[in-house]
Design an enzyme around this catalytic site. Structure first.
Site, PDB file in Angstrom:
ATOM      1  N   GLU A   1     152.509  19.679  18.179  1.00  0.00           N
ATOM      2  CA  GLU A   1     152.457  18.684  17.119  1.00  0.00           C
ATOM      3  C   GLU A   1     151.852  19.335  15.863  1.00  0.00           C
ATOM      4  O   GLU A   1     152.569  19.769  15.007  1.00  0.00           O
ATOM      5  CB  GLU A   1     151.657  17.457  17.580  1.00  0.00           C
ATOM      6  CG  GLU A   1     151.959  16.245  16.722  1.00  0.00           C
ATOM      7  CD  GLU A   1     151.734  14.906  17.410  1.00  0.00           C
ATOM      8  OE1 GLU A   1     151.239  14.897  18.537  1.00  0.00           O
ATOM      9  OE2 GLU A   1     152.046  13.880  16.794  1.00  0.00           O
TER      10      GLU A   1
ATOM     11  N   GLU B   1     140.674  13.153  20.940  1.00  0.00           N
ATOM     12  CA  GLU B   1     141.654  12.177  20.460  1.00  0.00           C
ATOM     13  C   GLU B   1     141.348  10.777  21.001  1.00  0.00           C
ATOM     14  O   GLU B   1     141.492   9.786  20.298  1.00  0.00           O
ATOM     15  CB  GLU B   1     143.050  12.613  20.935  1.00  0.00           C
ATOM     16  CG  GLU B   1     144.169  11.702  20.482  1.00  0.00           C
ATOM     17  CD  GLU B   1     145.527  12.326  20.707  1.00  0.00           C
ATOM     18  OE1 GLU B   1     145.663  13.177  21.606  1.00  0.00           O
ATOM     19  OE2 GLU B   1     146.459  11.969  19.955  1.00  0.00           O
TER      20      GLU B   1
HETATM   21  C1  BGC Z   1     149.028  11.910  16.468  1.00  0.00           C
HETATM   22  C2  BGC Z   1     148.049  11.022  15.788  1.00  0.00           C
HETATM   23  C3  BGC Z   1     148.783  10.109  14.889  1.00  0.00           C
HETATM   24  C4  BGC Z   1     149.593   9.265  15.810  1.00  0.00           C
HETATM   25  C5  BGC Z   1     150.301   8.172  15.131  1.00  0.00           C
HETATM   26  C6  BGC Z   1     149.910  11.071  17.303  1.00  0.00           C
HETATM   27  O1  BGC Z   1     150.856  11.791  17.959  1.00  0.00           O
HETATM   28  O2  BGC Z   1     148.410  12.918  17.175  1.00  0.00           O
HETATM   29  O3  BGC Z   1     146.803  11.372  15.637  1.00  0.00           O
HETATM   30  O4  BGC Z   1     148.068   9.432  13.965  1.00  0.00           O
HETATM   31  O5  BGC Z   1     150.474  10.034  16.581  1.00  0.00           O
HETATM   32  O6  BGC Z   1     150.598   7.266  16.011  1.00  0.00           O
END
Ligand code: BGC
Length: 920
Positions: A498, A775
């Site tokens: 990501e 997270e």
């Molecule tokens: C990210 C986030 C982001 C989110 C949005 C994720 O995959 O890591 O931090 O804000 O998606 O839904």
């Protein structure tokens, strides 16, 4: 002789009357004597020296010239003349129009509070880069690597890295030389076999379909009379890598290319320019066989090409490059923030386990960058380097959370002996490193692995510390999380497949980042990318991520609002109005997007929302629970109202009174609908689910009537009680929880929540061994292991947003007027702590606060920089019990009593150092 002495005495006398000159001169967003500078309408900032004679600035004068020799007597570019003004930050240049390559020398002086003039500052300078595409004579060049690309993860095609070179001759000595360079991809450039810079993964990441940033290097000392060679290593990076999602975004994933222009001024005054063009040669048969951001690098030492980057190398067997002209549609612009660099080396690795094939090393800190490995190997063997953020119980690697990112480097040895290897065109998020394939006769040593920490190059701007170990660990986790995720752009996470510029995460963490690091230029640069991506949408949509490689035309409240909230916070923390100016139209367009989404319900847009992302204990399980329980409609309407209000405030500051009124009225209307739809007369959430975040949004965004707000505050407290005094908030609610409770005077409660040891809480992850922010509130537990969801980064900064409150209220230092022109010192001591301290390098100089207390006394040490004032609130104090620098407050003090109320004393202080003491 006599007259000479007399002159000396005279000079000494005049000197005496001068106050010390300004210091720490910077241009625009904090640049010090930059070359290749991006801004031809810069602003100037300086700091007054800390001295008894200097409290405030009453006037200033800035002068600028084309040569040092002209200063101070002949400022042929600009003379601001004496301006009666206290402004010492972001003073706009208003001189002659500046051009590409231009050198500007400048100086400043000020008059102090008594009208005494200072010495001139030292002369500073900046040199502009190539500002227009037309300045480039060079062409994009490279090999066609798309032709023989290799299938990688998910069959995604990978380009082979390229080695490009050009030999050239210089007939006489060189006076000065600048190398202007960039790439579609990432590059490392050498001149005559030497590294031109220590930059990493340049040029960094912008929306390449709009703008590519260029770098400028002073290479004067690397050139020689006679033969020379310019040589570039080039890999896919963001531009042509898997991170750009395989979408036909950047010219169908065209092969990486470089663009460079070496401009040399010779001793005899003549000019010589070497450009990237069809005469360059290249090969893909070098040692870096493959490189990708997600997947890692493969280096085969058998393919090393001795001296390939020097002038004597014979490149006749190399291929000629392909050429592409510069397009008018993609702007080439000097990089407007600092590059990524190697910032720190973690040397203290520990061997965790060794078996017959491999050894695992622990760097004791979740970090971002690359390892430096120094390992004995046998010719032909392959060293495999794997990474992981944490281990599984049996000491094996937890890599499920990397998802499809292979994140593995390989080194193939060309001879027996110790090899040293640092990957060049990738980065990893890791704490643990596993090596296999080294010489089996050798016993692994902890020195085999070091961690090279990489992030965008900005200075530390603040410190926070306290008497509590876990609070200090939290500060450490926050600041590591920030640096780890400021890799040219603000990323959500640095390790999995990501690593994208999620706008919501960025919005949430921006204030905390500005307290800890000088990220002014970092943010304003990324905001430009945001505006460029927004401009692709008529509707004003701000995409989920910037640069927008997803291209799915979706927006979310709390994410797209980054375009309003980040400029607003930057302005308040730095005092730089330019960020408001640059983003005002974009912010208005975003409000326009909300408006365009209104369908059947008045002032309630119908759009997607991530909700209160990753709220703990969501009603739904699995992925479905990620958006939490707070009503999406409520969140959408709340942000629509809040951002409209901020746009109105921006308009007020910029002097757009029509907009100020229009957006204020809009805000009022939305707020009216908000309260009627979602709240009853008793301040209780109606029609939708009651959550901590629904109350927090309504209260913090001030969307309720005052009498209802008080009632809503009670319901919020009940929600918190139901959660057994734990937070119940996700990305949206968490940053505002402390602000709301603080405002309500619920300080003990906020401390109680902050100091909770059990899930969900900040200390919970620390208790489980976290060295960065996670997270999820429950990414891992020692008892139950990892959260089963694959979206489980152990390095995500959003929940670190509590850092702002730690500075502002635990230590007690915050801007009261934009840019700390007025400083608020208002610590909130609590029984859980015996001391706390913070310092901030404000635009006016160092400000700090430090308090400690025991049973009898409370001592507050405060430093207030010149050209500011401070409002200091002393807690638990009465006029009789307070002394300032050993004296009671009276008429003569340079500290004035504003008021005292309910055990609080408010005083106004001028620049200086204070020790404030109260008897408890
Ligand atoms: C990210 C986030 C982001 C989110 C949005 C994720 O995959 O890591 O931090 O804000 O998606 O839904």
């Amino acid at each position: 002789m006599v007259s000479f002495t007399f002159l000396g005495v005279l000079l000494a006398c005049t000197e005496k009357f001068l106050v010390k000159g300004p210091e720490h001169l910077t241009v625009s967003e904090g640049f010090k004597n930059p070359i290749g500078f991006y801004n031809d309408t810069p602003s100037f900032s300086w700091k007054l020296p800390v001295s008894e004679a200097v409290k405030l600035q009453s006037a200033y004068q800035v002068i600028a010239a084309t040569s040092k020799e002209f200063l101070p007597n002949n400022p042929n570019l600009w003379d601001s003349k004496k301006q009666e003004s206290p402004q010492s930050t972001f003073v706009k240049y208003q001189g002659e129009q500046l051009k590409s390559r231009q050198n500007v020398f400048w100086q400043v002086r000020y008059w102090n509070q008594d009208g005494k003039v200072s010495e001139w500052s030292a002369i500073n300078s900046f040199e502009l880069g190539l500002l227009k595409n037309a300045d480039w004579k060079a062409k994009w060049i490279g090999l066609n690597t798309a032709k023989d690309s290799i299938k990688g993860v998910r069959n995604f095609l990978m380009h082979k890295p390229q080695y490009l070179r050009k030999g050239f001759e210089l007939s006489s000595d060189v006076t000065s030389a600048r190398l202007y360079i960039t790439a579609k991809g990432v590059f490392d450039v050498h001149l005559n076999g030497k590294d031109v810079s220590d930059d990493v993964m340049t040029p960094g990441w912008t929306p390449y379909n709009h703008r590519i940033e260029t770098l400028t290097y002073d290479v004067t000392s690397l050139l020689q009379t006679g033969v020379n060679a310019l040589a570039v290593e080039l890999a896919s990076g963001w531009h042509s890598g898997r991170i750009s999602r395989g979408r036909a975004l950047y010219e169908n994933f065209a092969s990486p290319k470089i663009l460079c222009q070496l401009e040399v001024v010779m001793k005899d005054g003549s000019k010589h320019t070497i450009i990237s063009d069809e005469s360059w040669k290249g090969t893909t048969n070098g040692p870096i066989r493959l490189a990708g951001i997600y997947d890692g690098e493969i280096y085969d030492a058998n393919f090393e090409i001795p001296d390939w980057n020097t002038a004597t190398f014979d490149d006749r067997s190399w291929e000629l490059v392909e050429v592409e002209t510069i397009s008018r549609d993609v702007k080439l612009a000097p990089k407007r923030h600092h590059t990524v660099k190697n910032q720190q080396v973690l040397k203290d690795a520990e061997i965790v386990s060794v078996d017959e094939n491999s050894a695992v090393f622990n760097l004791k800190q979740n970090m971002v960058g690359v390892p430096k490995v120094k390992v004995p190997m046998k010719k032909g063997d392959t060293l495999k380097i794997r990474f992981s953020e944490m281990l599984l119980k049996d000491h094996t690697f937890y890599t499920k959370n990397y998802r499809s990112a292979k994140s593995t480097d390989y080194y193939i040895a060309a001879k027996d002996g110790v090899v040293e290897y640092v990957a060049k065109f990738t980065f990893h998020g890791f704490q643990f490193v596993e090596l296999s394939g080294y010489d089996k006769n050798a016993k692994p040593e902890s020195s085999w692995v070091q961690g090279i920490v990489q992030h965008s190059d900005f200075e530390k701007n603040g410190t926070f510390t306290s008497s509590h170990d876990k609070l200090n660990q939290l500060q450490s986790n926050i600041t590591w999380g920030l640096r780890d995720n400021f890799f040219d752009i603000p990323t959500d996470c640095p390790q999995r497949d990501e690593r994208l510029g999620w706008t919501g995460d960025a919005q949430v963490i921006a204030p905390t980042s500005l307290f800890n690091y000088d990220t002014h230029a970092f943010w304003t640069a990324w905001l430009q990318s945001l505006r460029e991506n927004q401009s692709e949408h008529e509707s004003g949509l701000v995409p989920w991520i910037v640069p927008d490689v997803l291209q799915i035309n979706r927006a979310s409240p709390g994410w797209g609002d980054a375009v309003v909230l980040i400029p607003w916070n930057i302005y308040n923390i730095t005092g730089d109005k330019r960020v408001l100016k640059e983003n005002f139209e974009a912010a208005k367009k975003w409000i326009g997007f909300y408006k365009s989404k209104i369908e059947d319900k008045e002032f309630i847009p119908k759009m997607r929302s991530f909700g209160d992302w990753l709220q703990p204990y969501p009603t739904k399980t699995g992925k479905g629970g990620n958006s939490g329980d707070t009503s999406k409609e409520l969140i959408i309407t709340a942000y629509f109202a809040h951002s409209s209000l901020l746009v109105s405030k921006m308009a007020g500051i910029l002097g757009h009174s029509k907009d100020e009124k229009e957006y204020y009225d809009l805000h009022k209307n939305i707020a009216g609908v908000f309260r009627d739809t979602f709240f009853d007369k008793n301040g209780k959430v109606k029609n939708v689910k009651e959550t901590q975040t629904s109350y927090l949004l309504a209260i913090y965004f001030d969307l309720l009537k005052p009498e209802t707000k008080i009632k809503a505050q009670k319901h919020l407290l009940e929600e918190i009680k139901k959660a057994d005094y734990h937070l119940g908030t996700g990305f949206i609610g968490t940053p505002i929880l402390p602000k709301v409770l603080d405002d309500m005077g619920e300080i003990d409660l906020m401390y109680k929540i902050l100091f909770k040891e059990t899930y969900p809480s900040w200390f919970y992850s620390i208790n489980q061994g976290a060295t960065t922010m996670w997270e999820r509130w429950n990414s891992y537990s020692q008892a139950e292991g990892y959260n089963p969801q694959s979206m489980n980064s152990l390095n995500h900064y959003a929940y670190g947003a509590i850092g702002q409150w730690m500075y502002e209220r635990i230590a007690g230092i915050a801007p009261l007027a934009p840019g700390y022109k007025k400083i608020k010192i208002a610590p909130l001591p609590n029984d859980r702590l015996t001391s706390a301290a913070a310092s901030i390098n404000t635009p006016y100089g160092l400000a700090s606060t430090s308090w400690k207390k025991d049973k009898e006394t409370f001592i507050l040490d405060v430093v207030i920089p010149p050209n500011t004032t401070a409002e200091i609130t002393v807690p638990n104090a009465s006029i009789e019990s307070v002394t300032v620098n050993g004296h009671i407050i009276n008429e003569k003090s340079n500290i004035k009593l504003i008021d005292s109320d309910q055990g609080l004393i408010n005083i106004l202080a001028e620049p200086g150092t204070y020790k404030i003491q109260t008897k408890l």
